[in-house]
Design an enzyme around this catalytic site. Structure first.
Site, PDB file in Angstrom:
ATOM      1  N   PRO A 214       4.325   9.703  66.009  1.00 42.70           N
ATOM      2  CA  PRO A 214       5.704  10.057  66.368  1.00 42.70           C
ATOM      3  C   PRO A 214       6.300   9.086  67.392  1.00 42.70           C
ATOM      4  CG  PRO A 214       4.316  12.024  66.331  1.00 42.70           C
ATOM      5  CD  PRO A 214       3.409  10.854  66.090  1.00 42.70           C
TER       6      PRO A 214
ATOM      7  N   THR B  30       2.706   8.883  53.857  1.00 42.82           N
ATOM      8  CA  THR B  30       2.862   9.056  52.408  1.00 42.82           C
ATOM      9  C   THR B  30       1.602   9.717  51.843  1.00 42.82           C
ATOM     10  OG1 THR B  30       4.212   7.065  52.338  1.00 42.82           O
ATOM     11  CG2 THR B  30       3.308   7.821  50.238  1.00 42.82           C
TER      12      THR B  30
ATOM     13  N   GLU C 291       6.090  -0.265  56.380  1.00 44.34           N
ATOM     14  CA  GLU C 291       5.229  -1.453  56.262  1.00 44.34           C
ATOM     15  C   GLU C 291       5.797  -2.629  57.054  1.00 44.34           C
ATOM     16  OE1 GLU C 291       2.538  -1.703  53.955  1.00 44.34           O
ATOM     17  OE2 GLU C 291       2.769   0.219  52.979  1.00 44.34           O
TER      18      GLU C 291
END
Ligand SMILES: Cc1cc2nc3c(=O)[nH]c(=O)nc-3n(C[C@H](O)[C@H](O)[C@H](O)COP(=O)(O)OP(=O)(O)OC[C@H]3O[C@@H](n4cnc5c(N)ncnc54)[C@H](O)[C@@H]3O)c2cc1C
Length: 384
Positions: free
Chosen positions: A134, A164, A363
């Site tokens: 976070p 994911t 990414e």
């Protein structure tokens, strides 16, 4: 649409076969339903994962353990065709193969490899990759998730965010601080103290599961640690693998938007002419094609470097930055050509456009890859 620049002529017969096989899988198993998945914010993992496993794309660039062991260009071509369907489907495959299977394959013990890789290649076990927290996204070196030794066991505490596949995963590869530096842990998601609530209200990558991970005194045996790597280079090497797939994947999203725009422009009539006959529309289409083909060339060049064992992470930053930005521009232009129809899920364009906002950020954000290139050019680091 014709392949005017004949880029795919540079693929060999095996790579073209993979292209055609994955493209027809996407046409049969993804495109008919993906608009509904996106609207309903769901990813049908339990049906799609084994189907993708049977297709041979899960961990396809890895050798052994039921993986296909293809070259890097083939893996890229598969990513391109999957993302022409939806970035969420390509994300699933990237996370499974490059972020969850790759670290086990590269840094794992024989037992970890035997336990997880064959099932993950088949799609009967799903993996996720927990790096982002976070409070620590672009600077993972400062992560707070901590694994402390207790006898020979490890006790894991902390939280990850934006993960994911998190809520549907059977195994999580979790990166944590330890007294020895950052280590990777192979965590079965059934371990007491592990939880993975799904993140809702997303307007991007809706056909993809995104979750938080919480570790509340998760006790792991000594055998859970990835023995082959210590430090941030572990997760960064996985990200290089996955980013390489993105460089190719977004070419597929761009192509899908371009194809939708060309087809619409040829049939939509205004002022008694197809809108594709107006010069303003043709200028948009021409530049969209230039962007798609240039991104395709970049992907192919990086793939050939990777197959030659010469790919530098800074080159992957170039590809990720250039290709995602190009794809997003193309999606936005396509959206304008479709007019009002461009905002509905009846056409693929706004779905790709919204997905690409996530791809721009995950990414490594566009800003971080810009700084990588800035440092490569000047020798001066500007991260801090
Ligand atoms: C849909 C989705 C799926 C994801 N899946 C995964 C996953 O599976 N596993 C995982 O670990 N993570 C995952 N992520 C997380 C993703 O990698 C992070 O969101 C990303 O790294 C950015 O981190 P952040 O969101 O905390 O943004 P921040 O790091 O807070 O950045 C916010 C803004 O500040 C900018 N910024 C930060 N530092 C600098 C700087 N030094 N100079 C200039 N600008 C700067 C950034 O570029 C960005 O524009 C996912 C994210 C999304 C949205």
């Amino acid at each position: 649409m014709d392949d005017l620049m004949r880029l795919d002529d540079r693929l060999n017969a095996d790579q073209r076969l993979i292209r055609d096989t994955v493209r027809s899988f996407v046409a049969d198993h993804v495109l008919p339903q993906v608009g509904d998945w996106f609207e309903e914010a769901r990813f049908p993992a339990r049906e799609l994962a084994p189907a993708l496993g049977a297709l041979g794309v899960l961990g396809m660039h890895l050798e052994g353990y039921g993986c296909a062991g293809t070259d890097a260009v083939s893996y890229g071509v598969a990513c391109r065709e999957l993302e022409a369907g939806d970035s969420g489907v390509r994300s699933f495959v990237s996370v499974q193969g490059s972020l969850a299977m790759f670290p086990i394959w590269r840094y794992g013990s024989d037992e970890q490899k035997e336990e997880w890789l064959p099932r993950m290649a088949a799609g009967s076990a799903i993996g996720c990759f927990g790096l982002t927290e976070p409070d620590h996204g672009s600077d993972p070196a400062n992560m707070r998730t901590y694994a402390k030794k207790d006898g020979s066991d490890w006790i894991l505490n902390g939280a990850k965010m934006w993960i994911t596949n998190g809520s549907i995963a059977d195994v999580a590869v979790v990166w944590a601080q330890t007294d020895e530096g950052i280590r990777g842990f192979v965590v079965p998601t059934s371990t007491p103290g592990f939880s993975a609530p799904e993140i809702h209200k997303k307007l991007s990558l809706r056909a993809s599961v995104t979750s938080s991970l919480y570790f509340d005194d998760v006790r792991l045996p000594a055998s859970a640690v990835l023995p082959g790597v210590t430090g941030l280079r572990g997760p960064l090497s996985c990200l290089s693998e996955a980013r390489y797939g993105i460089v190719w994947g977004v070419v597929g999203a761009a192509r899908a938007c371009l194809e939708a725009a060309v087809s619409y422009a040829k049939t939509r009539v205004q002022f008694d002419k197809p809108i594709g006959a107006f010069q303003l529309t043709q200028e948009k289409l021409a530049w969209m094609y230039v962007g798609t083909a240039q991104a395709g060339l970049t992907a192919l060049h990086l793939g050939q470097l990777k197959d030659a064992g010469q790919l530098d992470p800074r080159q992957i930053s170039f590809g990720k930055l250039a290709n995602v930005r190009a794809a997003l521009d193309i999606a936005r232009q396509a959206r304008t050509i479709l007019g009002g129809n461009g905002i509905t899920l009846e056409y693929p364009v706004i779905r790709h456009m919204n997905n690409l906002e996530s791809v721009l950020t995950y990414e490594g954000t566009q800003e971080i890859h810009t700084l990588v290139l800035g440092e490569a050019l000047t020798g001066l680091s500007a991260y801090r």
